[in-house]
Design an enzyme around this catalytic site. Structure first.
Site, PDB file in Angstrom:
ATOM      1  N   LYS A 170       0.834  -1.202   0.000  1.00 11.17           N
ATOM      2  CA  LYS A 170       0.000   0.000   0.000  1.00 11.17           C
ATOM      3  C   LYS A 170       0.868   1.251   0.000  1.00 11.17           C
ATOM      4  O   LYS A 170       0.553   2.242  -0.683  1.00 11.17           O
ATOM      5  CB  LYS A 170      -0.936   0.008   1.204  1.00 11.17           C
ATOM      6  CG  LYS A 170      -1.838   1.241   1.294  1.00 11.17           C
ATOM      7  CD  LYS A 170      -2.751   1.396   0.088  1.00 11.17           C
ATOM      8  CE  LYS A 170      -3.566   2.686   0.146  1.00 11.17           C
ATOM      9  NZ  LYS A 170      -4.640   2.658   1.158  1.00 11.17           N
ATOM     10  N   LYS A 238      -0.536  11.661   5.641  1.00  3.75           N
ATOM     11  CA  LYS A 238      -0.275  10.625   6.653  1.00  3.75           C
ATOM     12  C   LYS A 238       0.418   9.418   6.040  1.00  3.75           C
ATOM     13  O   LYS A 238       1.391   8.888   6.592  1.00  3.75           O
ATOM     14  CB  LYS A 238      -1.598  10.224   7.313  1.00  3.75           C
ATOM     15  CG  LYS A 238      -1.508   9.141   8.377  1.00  3.75           C
ATOM     16  CD  LYS A 238      -1.818   7.750   7.846  1.00  3.75           C
ATOM     17  CE  LYS A 238      -3.240   7.630   7.352  1.00  3.75           C
ATOM     18  NZ  LYS A 238      -3.555   6.233   6.912  1.00  3.75           N
TER      19      LYS A 238
END
Length: 294
Positions: A170, A238
């Site tokens: 990811k 983030k």
């Protein structure tokens, strides 16, 4: 299966809905009572705590914001670990640090609970369409046990490797995607500096080698100056924090990602955290003294 779900945001709510529609016995928990109303009306059970959710579930799926949120959900007061029985599985579909995923898997293993990190790509539309790409980390047998649940939410499910491997994949996905968003912003900024019509430039680019889904979607947002978030930029910020921290610890040079990271930092400092990440165009305009209107 008896399934629990935590994280009923723009992606989690439709994902949970797909599980209910597939015939699974669904229960939910949320910090905000209004988040569960629609699913409760559709037949989902509402639990008072994560521990209560875990007691009645074979599998609990979570999709929340950050590593600390998953840690608190799993092992905080009245967390999932307090309710899980041996043989249960926690499938976390959040985007968190690989090290956090590995640590949680190890803690769960001590009480006989399985773990799969299964972050997703496809955004809110992919969640609505049940067409998400799912990158899974964990033991093969555990993944196969929860595969019917993943198949109800996504179309492309790839087992990357052991616990934490899904999160590494990811991170790679986010690095490529957001770097392309930045490249699109720079292309639009250059075209604007030449006084060209951005819609026409984008139309030409999407038909050539530069064409991509990112250029298609984000380029159109830039042309229309539509910065209403599909995914809020703070979440990509983030994600980049995770991958840049890992790169630092591993000694892995990521020169392009490092430049994009600085642009995301500038975006955050400009107060655009809750805008769409296509607002990277405005970061360039602000730096160059060009257009930076609301």
């Amino acid at each position: 299966m008896k399934v629990g779900f935590v994280g009923l945001g723009t992606m989690g709510a439709p994902m949970a809905g797909h599980l209910l529609a597939a015939g699974h016995d669904l229960a939910v928990w949320a910090r905000r009572p209004q988040s569960v109303e629609a699913l409760a009306q559709a037949g989902a059970e509402v639990c008072a705590t994560p521990a209560e959710l875990a007691v009645r579930s074979d599998v609990v799926i979570s999709i929340v914001t950050a590593s600390a949120d998953v840690e608190a959900l799993a092992f905080g007061p009245q967390g999932l670990a307090a309710g899980f029985r041996p043989g249960a599985v926690h499938v976390d579909m959040s985007t968190i640090a690989p090290a956090t995923a590995r640590a949680l898997a190890a803690r769960y293993a001590k009480q006989g609970v399985g773990w799969v990190d299964a972050p997703v790509s496809g955004g809110s539309q992919g969640a609505i369409d049940a067409s998400l790409a799912i990158m899974a980390g964990g033991e093969e047998a555990t993944l196969q046990a929860v595969m019917p649940l993943l198949q109800a939410m996504g179309q492309r499910i790839v087992h990357i490797g052991p616990a934490g491997a899904g999160q590494v994949a990811k991170a790679c996905n986010q690095m490529i995607m957001v770097s392309v968003i930045q490249a699109c912003a720079e292309a639009m900024h250059l075209a604007a500096a030449h006084g060209l019509d951005l819609a026409t430039v984008r139309q030409a680019l999407v038909g050539g080698s530069a064409g991509s889904r990112v250029l298609d979607v984000m380029g159109e947002r830039m042309v229309k100056r539509d910065f209403v978030p599909g995914i809020e930029a703070r979440l990509h910020h983030k994600d980049f924090g995770i991958l840049m921290n890992d790169a630092s610890h591993l000694g892995a040079p990521l020169p392009v990602a490092a430049q994009v990271w600085q642009q995301l930092n500038a975006l955050m400092a400009s107060g655009w955290a809750r805008e769409d990440t296509s607002v990277l165009l405005r970061v360039l305009e602000q730096a160059g003294g060009g257009r930076a209107d609301a």
